[in-house]
Write an enzyme that holds these catalytic residues in place. Structure first.
Site, PDB file in Angstrom:
ATOM      1  N   ARG A 130       0.842  -1.189   0.000  1.00 49.79           N
ATOM      2  CA  ARG A 130       0.000   0.000   0.000  1.00 49.79           C
ATOM      3  C   ARG A 130       0.880   1.242   0.000  1.00 49.79           C
ATOM      4  O   ARG A 130       1.721   1.402   0.872  1.00 49.79           O
ATOM      5  CB  ARG A 130      -0.851  -0.019   1.279  1.00 49.79           C
ATOM      6  CG  ARG A 130      -2.289   0.214   1.049  1.00 49.79           C
ATOM      7  CD  ARG A 130      -3.093   0.007   2.277  1.00 49.79           C
ATOM      8  NE  ARG A 130      -2.696   0.768   3.450  1.00 49.79           N
ATOM      9  CZ  ARG A 130      -3.551   1.178   4.373  1.00 49.79           C
ATOM     10  NH1 ARG A 130      -4.834   0.920   4.241  1.00 49.79           N
ATOM     11  NH2 ARG A 130      -3.133   1.812   5.419  1.00 49.79           N
ATOM     12  N   ASP A 160       5.132  -5.870   9.337  1.00 49.82           N
ATOM     13  CA  ASP A 160       6.265  -5.473  10.193  1.00 49.82           C
ATOM     14  C   ASP A 160       6.336  -6.328  11.451  1.00 49.82           C
ATOM     15  O   ASP A 160       7.425  -6.683  11.906  1.00 49.82           O
ATOM     16  CB  ASP A 160       6.151  -3.992  10.574  1.00 49.82           C
ATOM     17  CG  ASP A 160       6.568  -3.086   9.424  1.00 49.82           C
ATOM     18  OD1 ASP A 160       7.396  -3.515   8.600  1.00 49.82           O
ATOM     19  OD2 ASP A 160       6.043  -1.958   9.347  1.00 49.82           O
TER      20      ASP A 160
HETATM   21  C1  PRP Z   1      -1.017  -4.358   4.470  1.00 51.24           C
HETATM   22  C2  PRP Z   1      -1.840  -5.618   4.660  1.00 51.24           C
HETATM   23  C3  PRP Z   1      -2.655  -5.669   3.397  1.00 51.24           C
HETATM   24  C4  PRP Z   1      -2.934  -4.207   3.139  1.00 51.24           C
HETATM   25  C5  PRP Z   1      -4.286  -3.852   3.692  1.00 51.24           C
HETATM   26  O1  PRP Z   1       0.083  -4.628   3.671  1.00 51.24           O
HETATM   27  O2  PRP Z   1      -1.056  -6.774   4.883  1.00 51.24           O
HETATM   28  O3  PRP Z   1      -1.974  -6.247   2.305  1.00 51.24           O
HETATM   29  O4  PRP Z   1      -1.915  -3.460   3.825  1.00 51.24           O
HETATM   30  O5  PRP Z   1      -4.636  -2.552   3.344  1.00 51.24           O
HETATM   31  P1  PRP Z   1      -5.759  -2.213   2.275  1.00 51.24           P
HETATM   32  O6  PRP Z   1      -6.922  -3.101   2.547  1.00 51.24           O
HETATM   33  O7  PRP Z   1      -6.068  -0.759   2.551  1.00 51.24           O
HETATM   34  O8  PRP Z   1      -5.178  -2.414   0.907  1.00 51.24           O
HETATM   35  P2  PRP Z   1       1.222  -3.537   3.429  1.00 51.24           P
HETATM   36  O9  PRP Z   1       0.869  -2.643   2.300  1.00 51.24           O
HETATM   37  O10 PRP Z   1       1.541  -2.845   4.724  1.00 51.24           O
HETATM   38  O11 PRP Z   1       2.434  -4.411   2.938  1.00 51.24           O
HETATM   39  P3  PRP Z   1       3.306  -5.483   3.745  1.00 51.24           P
HETATM   40  O12 PRP Z   1       2.471  -6.719   3.907  1.00 51.24           O
HETATM   41  O13 PRP Z   1       4.476  -5.672   2.861  1.00 51.24           O
HETATM   42  O14 PRP Z   1       3.674  -4.879   5.084  1.00 51.24           O
END
Ligand code: PRP
Length: 218
Positions: free
Chosen positions: A103, A202
């Protein structure tokens, strides 16, 4: 069966509380994600079709059963990786198709950075796994990719979801199923789930975003 299923079980509530607690260290956090993934998958697979299978026990022949469809586990990187192994242990013949999405911190829009899905021969059922469903942007992007592949049935497994994310997914994919351990009431102004559990990626991988001293994530 399409719809939204918030799995209500004492074990889920118990482990989820430890998962949310900010004092829970990454090693325990990973274990809790695994336990919750198994409990969630148990529910999310409860209506998978089976076919009869003739087997022989040490005593006699009998009719057993086996899963009859090709199942794809689709972890959304990174955090979805934490849910793969426990579910793969339940369904060891599943295929695993990774999708890389993160995201954008400023816009909260998903950015795709990895996908190696083939163009033909889709699985019968795709189980998208990601601990968090916040705005729903990442899940929707993943589901669009799977629809383009031709997957007829998509099930989304998330440990925590915001109602807004669930609404966004169901509006666009009314034939999908969503299985969650808890639906949290709101997203804050940065579009993080509240009360939530911080940033699942994280906390699973013991990383801290540059400049951040407290996990606030989604
Ligand atoms: C987080 C989570 C989802 C997304 C949810 O991932 O694991 O994939 O955000 O948010 P949304 O419903 O608003 O799209 P992140 O982007 O933090 O990536 P990561 O898993 O690499 O930490």
């Amino acid at each position: 069966m399409p719809g939204v299923f918030e799995v209500n079980h004492p074990l889920i509530r118990h482990h989820l509380s430890r998962l949310r607690d900010k004092s829970t260290p990454p090693s325990e956090f990973r274990t809790l994600v695994q336990r919750l993934s198994v409990l969630l998958a148990y529910e999310a697979t409860s209506d998978l079709p089976t076919a009869e299978d003739m087997i022989e026990t040490p005593l006699t022949a009998m009719t057993g059963s086996q899963l009859s469809q090709r199942i794809g586990l689709v972890p959304i990187l990174r955090a979805g990786l934490g849910m793969v192994d426990p579910i793969l242990n339940l369904m060891p013949d599943s295929e695993v198709w990774h999708l890389g999405l993160y995201r954008d911190e400023a816009t909260a829009k998903p950015i795709e950075y990895y996908s190696r899905l083939p163009e033909t021969d889709p699985v019968h059922v795709a189980m998208v796994v990601d601990p968090m469903l916040a705005t729903g942007g990442s899940a929707l992007a993943a589901m669009e990719v799977l629809k383009r592949w031709g997957v007829p049935e998509i099930r989304l497994l998330a440990i925590i979801a915001a109602q807004a994310g669930i609404d966004a997914v169901m509006e666009q994919f009314s034939d999908a199923s969503i299985y969650v351990c808890a639906i949290d009431p709101e997203l804050n102004t940065s579009r993080f789930i509240v009360p939530g559990l911080g940033d699942a990626g994280d906390r699973i991988f013991n990383t801290t975003p540059a400049g951040n001293t407290t996990p606030t994530g989604d």
